[in-house]
Write a protein that holds these residues in place. Sequence first.
Motif, PDB file in Angstrom:
ATOM      1  N   TRP A 253      -2.842  -5.083 -10.552  1.00 42.71           N
ATOM      2  CA  TRP A 253      -3.649  -3.876 -10.736  1.00 42.71           C
ATOM      3  C   TRP A 253      -2.827  -2.612 -10.945  1.00 42.71           C
ATOM      4  CZ3 TRP A 253      -8.807  -3.330 -11.447  1.00 42.71           C
ATOM      5  CH2 TRP A 253      -9.609  -4.457 -11.201  1.00 42.71           C
ATOM      6  N   VAL A 254      -1.602  -2.580 -10.443  1.00 43.70           N
ATOM      7  CA  VAL A 254      -0.767  -1.375 -10.531  1.00 43.70           C
ATOM      8  C   VAL A 254       0.520  -1.742 -11.241  1.00 43.70           C
ATOM      9  CG1 VAL A 254       0.317   0.495  -9.246  1.00 43.70           C
ATOM     10  CG2 VAL A 254      -1.755  -0.588  -8.344  1.00 43.70           C
ATOM     11  N   ALA A 255       0.811  -1.060 -12.359  1.00 45.80           N
ATOM     12  CA  ALA A 255       1.983  -1.399 -13.151  1.00 45.80           C
ATOM     13  C   ALA A 255       3.254  -0.694 -12.693  1.00 45.80           C
ATOM     14  CB  ALA A 255       1.715  -1.096 -14.630  1.00 45.80           C
ATOM     15  N   PRO A 256       3.287   0.640 -12.513  1.00 46.89           N
ATOM     16  CA  PRO A 256       4.572   1.271 -12.153  1.00 46.89           C
ATOM     17  C   PRO A 256       5.032   0.872 -10.758  1.00 46.89           C
ATOM     18  CG  PRO A 256       2.778   2.858 -12.050  1.00 46.89           C
ATOM     19  CD  PRO A 256       2.198   1.616 -12.644  1.00 46.89           C
ATOM     20  N   ASP A 257       6.374   0.758 -10.600  1.00 47.09           N
ATOM     21  CA  ASP A 257       6.927   0.360  -9.304  1.00 47.09           C
ATOM     22  C   ASP A 257       6.614   1.381  -8.220  1.00 47.09           C
ATOM     23  OD1 ASP A 257       7.949  -1.892 -10.450  1.00 47.09           O
ATOM     24  OD2 ASP A 257       9.955  -1.049 -10.768  1.00 47.09           O
ATOM     25  N   GLU A 258       6.598   2.666  -8.573  1.00 46.44           N
ATOM     26  CA  GLU A 258       6.309   3.703  -7.588  1.00 46.44           C
ATOM     27  C   GLU A 258       4.900   3.547  -7.030  1.00 46.44           C
ATOM     28  OE1 GLU A 258       7.432   4.199 -10.568  1.00 46.44           O
ATOM     29  OE2 GLU A 258       9.403   5.158 -10.426  1.00 46.44           O
ATOM     30  N   GLY A 259       3.954   3.295  -7.925  1.00 50.96           N
ATOM     31  CA  GLY A 259       2.577   3.103  -7.479  1.00 50.96           C
ATOM     32  C   GLY A 259       2.424   1.848  -6.644  1.00 50.96           C
ATOM     33  N   GLN A 260       3.143   0.777  -7.021  1.00 48.26           N
ATOM     34  CA  GLN A 260       3.070  -0.460  -6.242  1.00 48.26           C
ATOM     35  C   GLN A 260       3.595  -0.252  -4.820  1.00 48.26           C
ATOM     36  OE1 GLN A 260       4.938  -3.773  -8.180  1.00 48.26           O
ATOM     37  NE2 GLN A 260       3.721  -3.568 -10.055  1.00 48.26           N
ATOM     38  N   ALA A 261       4.698   0.486  -4.690  1.00 50.33           N
ATOM     39  CA  ALA A 261       5.257   0.727  -3.353  1.00 50.33           C
ATOM     40  C   ALA A 261       4.301   1.554  -2.503  1.00 50.33           C
ATOM     41  CB  ALA A 261       6.610   1.436  -3.474  1.00 50.33           C
ATOM     42  N   LEU A 262       3.657   2.547  -3.110  1.00 47.97           N
ATOM     43  CA  LEU A 262       2.711   3.391  -2.365  1.00 47.97           C
ATOM     44  C   LEU A 262       1.492   2.578  -1.926  1.00 47.97           C
ATOM     45  CD1 LEU A 262       2.374   6.414  -1.541  1.00 47.97           C
ATOM     46  CD2 LEU A 262       0.877   6.643  -3.519  1.00 47.97           C
ATOM     47  N   VAL A 263       0.937   1.795  -2.836  1.00 52.34           N
ATOM     48  CA  VAL A 263      -0.223   0.967  -2.494  1.00 52.34           C
ATOM     49  C   VAL A 263       0.170  -0.097  -1.478  1.00 52.34           C
ATOM     50  CG1 VAL A 263      -1.938  -0.630  -3.421  1.00 52.34           C
ATOM     51  CG2 VAL A 263      -1.323   1.419  -4.712  1.00 52.34           C
ATOM     52  N   ARG A 264       1.383  -0.603  -1.605  1.00 53.45           N
ATOM     53  CA  ARG A 264       1.866  -1.594  -0.639  1.00 53.45           C
ATOM     54  C   ARG A 264       1.909  -0.995   0.773  1.00 53.45           C
ATOM     55  NH1 ARG A 264       5.989  -5.903  -0.371  1.00 53.45           N
ATOM     56  NH2 ARG A 264       7.234  -5.601   1.502  1.00 53.45           N
ATOM     57  N   GLY A 265       2.408   0.258   0.897  1.00 49.34           N
ATOM     58  CA  GLY A 265       2.443   0.916   2.197  1.00 49.34           C
ATOM     59  C   GLY A 265       1.053   1.115   2.775  1.00 49.34           C
ATOM     60  N   ALA A 266       0.090   1.531   1.921  1.00 49.19           N
ATOM     61  CA  ALA A 266      -1.286   1.688   2.396  1.00 49.19           C
ATOM     62  C   ALA A 266      -1.869   0.347   2.835  1.00 49.19           C
ATOM     63  CB  ALA A 266      -2.142   2.312   1.292  1.00 49.19           C
ATOM     64  N   THR A 267      -1.519  -0.726   2.110  1.00 47.01           N
ATOM     65  CA  THR A 267      -2.006  -2.057   2.487  1.00 47.01           C
ATOM     66  C   THR A 267      -1.423  -2.498   3.823  1.00 47.01           C
ATOM     67  OG1 THR A 267      -2.139  -2.610   0.126  1.00 47.01           O
ATOM     68  CG2 THR A 267      -2.255  -4.433   1.687  1.00 47.01           C
ATOM     69  N   ILE A 268      -0.151  -2.159   4.062  1.00 45.15           N
ATOM     70  CA  ILE A 268       0.463  -2.488   5.352  1.00 45.15           C
ATOM     71  C   ILE A 268      -0.291  -1.804   6.485  1.00 45.15           C
ATOM     72  CG2 ILE A 268       2.543  -2.138   6.759  1.00 45.15           C
ATOM     73  CD1 ILE A 268       4.171  -2.552   4.191  1.00 45.15           C
ATOM     74  N   TRP A 269      -0.675  -0.547   6.272  1.00 46.87           N
ATOM     75  CA  TRP A 269      -1.447   0.145   7.316  1.00 46.87           C
ATOM     76  C   TRP A 269      -2.769  -0.577   7.577  1.00 46.87           C
ATOM     77  CZ3 TRP A 269      -0.750   3.859  10.868  1.00 46.87           C
ATOM     78  CH2 TRP A 269      -1.896   4.336  11.506  1.00 46.87           C
ATOM     79  N   VAL A 270      -3.426  -1.007   6.510  1.00 45.87           N
ATOM     80  CA  VAL A 270      -4.700  -1.722   6.680  1.00 45.87           C
ATOM     81  C   VAL A 270      -4.485  -3.021   7.458  1.00 45.87           C
ATOM     82  CG1 VAL A 270      -6.569  -2.881   5.456  1.00 45.87           C
ATOM     83  CG2 VAL A 270      -5.725  -0.689   4.619  1.00 45.87           C
ATOM     84  N   LEU A 271      -3.426  -3.757   7.115  1.00 47.63           N
ATOM     85  CA  LEU A 271      -3.152  -5.023   7.804  1.00 47.63           C
ATOM     86  C   LEU A 271      -2.853  -4.789   9.287  1.00 47.63           C
ATOM     87  CD1 LEU A 271      -0.932  -6.809   5.130  1.00 47.63           C
ATOM     88  CD2 LEU A 271      -3.296  -7.343   5.726  1.00 47.63           C
ATOM     89  N   ASP A 272      -2.024  -3.785   9.579  1.00 47.93           N
ATOM     90  CA  ASP A 272      -1.679  -3.506  10.976  1.00 47.93           C
ATOM     91  C   ASP A 272      -2.882  -2.987  11.749  1.00 47.93           C
ATOM     92  OD1 ASP A 272       0.879  -4.322  10.538  1.00 47.93           O
ATOM     93  OD2 ASP A 272       1.714  -2.311  10.286  1.00 47.93           O
ATOM     94  N   ALA A 273      -3.688  -2.126  11.110  1.00 44.84           N
ATOM     95  CA  ALA A 273      -4.866  -1.582  11.792  1.00 44.84           C
ATOM     96  C   ALA A 273      -5.906  -2.666  12.035  1.00 44.84           C
ATOM     97  CB  ALA A 273      -5.470  -0.446  10.974  1.00 44.84           C
ATOM     98  N   SER A 274      -6.014  -3.622  11.108  1.00 47.00           N
ATOM     99  CA  SER A 274      -7.007  -4.684  11.286  1.00 47.00           C
ATOM    100  C   SER A 274      -6.672  -5.571  12.480  1.00 47.00           C
ATOM    101  CB  SER A 274      -7.102  -5.532  10.018  1.00 47.00           C
ATOM    102  OG  SER A 274      -5.879  -6.200   9.758  1.00 47.00           O
ATOM    103  N   GLU A 275      -5.391  -5.674  12.849  1.00 48.46           N
ATOM    104  CA  GLU A 275      -5.021  -6.464  14.024  1.00 48.46           C
ATOM    105  C   GLU A 275      -5.560  -5.851  15.308  1.00 48.46           C
ATOM    106  OE1 GLU A 275      -0.849  -7.058  14.245  1.00 48.46           O
ATOM    107  OE2 GLU A 275      -0.756  -8.410  12.526  1.00 48.46           O
ATOM    108  N   SER A 276      -5.728  -4.538  15.319  1.00 46.60           N
ATOM    109  CA  SER A 276      -6.196  -3.863  16.539  1.00 46.60           C
ATOM    110  C   SER A 276      -7.713  -3.828  16.652  1.00 46.60           C
ATOM    111  CB  SER A 276      -5.658  -2.429  16.574  1.00 46.60           C
ATOM    112  OG  SER A 276      -6.238  -1.637  15.549  1.00 46.60           O
ATOM    113  N   ILE A 277      -8.438  -4.125  15.568  1.00 46.36           N
ATOM    114  CA  ILE A 277      -9.899  -3.973  15.590  1.00 46.36           C
ATOM    115  C   ILE A 277     -10.559  -4.883  16.627  1.00 46.36           C
ATOM    116  CG2 ILE A 277     -11.992  -4.319  14.228  1.00 46.36           C
ATOM    117  CD1 ILE A 277     -10.498  -3.256  11.810  1.00 46.36           C
ATOM    118  N   PRO A 278     -10.253  -6.205  16.689  1.00 45.75           N
ATOM    119  CA  PRO A 278     -10.922  -7.026  17.721  1.00 45.75           C
ATOM    120  C   PRO A 278     -10.664  -6.519  19.131  1.00 45.75           C
ATOM    121  CG  PRO A 278      -9.869  -8.424  16.081  1.00 45.75           C
ATOM    122  CD  PRO A 278      -9.404  -7.038  15.816  1.00 45.75           C
TER     123      PRO A 278
END
Length: 406
Positions: A253-278
């Motif tokens: 979905w994201v072609a430039p490397d800069e955009g991929q790194a930024l979206v990757r960081g946001a995804t990491i936050w989602v993954l880490d935050a989802s561990e705390s939800i239960p």
Amino acid sequence: MLSNIPLVGLILALIQCAAALPWVLLLLPESPKTYFRKGNALGTALGLVASVVVVMIGLLFVVKDRGNLQLLGKIYGSVLHAQLVADLFVALFAVVLVAWPKGGAVALAAFREGVRQPMFYLIGAVILVAFVLIPFIPYFTFGEDYLMARDLGLEVIMLWTVIFCALLASMSISEEIEGRTAVTLMSKPVSRRQFLLGKFVGILFAGLLMTLALGWVYCWMMDFKNYYERVHWYEISQPTQFPSAFTETIRSWVAPDEGQALVRGATIWVLDASESIPGLVLGFCHVMVLLAAAVCLATRLPVAANIVTCGVLFVLGHLSPMLRQSAEALVTTSPSVATKMLSFVAQLFELVLPGLELFSPTRITDVPISMLELASYAGRVTGHAVLYTVVLLLFGLILFEDRDLA
């Protein structure tokens, strides 16, 4: 596919602006329709949106290091997380006030009273200090310090939120009944049911705000603990730690490397935050049950007696399974009348009292548990907590119905 940096920055900035819209409109000094009729209001709003877009695109052009972009992505995800929490409360009160106007007004007043209490900020400050210390405390667990920090953080949030809600319910309801403030409120078209349930809902929302706000800080604490312990830090140099399914999706979905790194960081936050939800859900169920008990008891007991009773309920609710097991062991070894009576009382406690041990936010285990299993367990416990809360509130309404307020 988002094939260039300006387009990636524009999409991400618009997502942030859309998430900010509900709570920004709520903070306006007048109604949105009246405010945007002014000549400069629309220009100011568009200018703010354009500023966010320019900043987001500028960061993608200026910051080239993928590690720093990943960190910016985490910050982006955390800001979006905080805005969604604010949007949740806007939506909750909008629904409550429309579906239940009188009770919703009482709930809103109780929520504002709780948030304005110095105790709210004092408890928040205590927990923040605890979160600063938790990552550095040596637990002597032979490599399981990360699990200890995770459990301790969730337990701290749960315990102090329980204390805050129980104290607030005891003081607010008891003082209004004893101070004859409730008489004035009842003289208006507000029934006793609306008063008591409105108080419960408002204080529950204040507890939810404390849980979610501290949960946000908890996510940052665990992110630092991941880095400190090198548990699953998702470094750029270790791409295998990042889930491959998300990697392929981001690349498609994201072609430039800069955009991929930024979206990757946001995804990491989602993954880490989802561990705390239960864990946060289970802790909030704990808060809901004990708050219902405090509200029920506040209709008859003064503040001190209510707090002591809630404390006893907290301890017995956690210890009742252990007491029952110990009593059954005593009956097996020495089957006397006294031990049988003790076993009966222990079984009665376990039957009548809430199984608070089930609401433990997390359990330390060496065996990985899937998010689906955690979500299923949290759902079952939530159902149990809701049913027990309803029963307690029904008892509270019965006790409050014939309480003399004059």
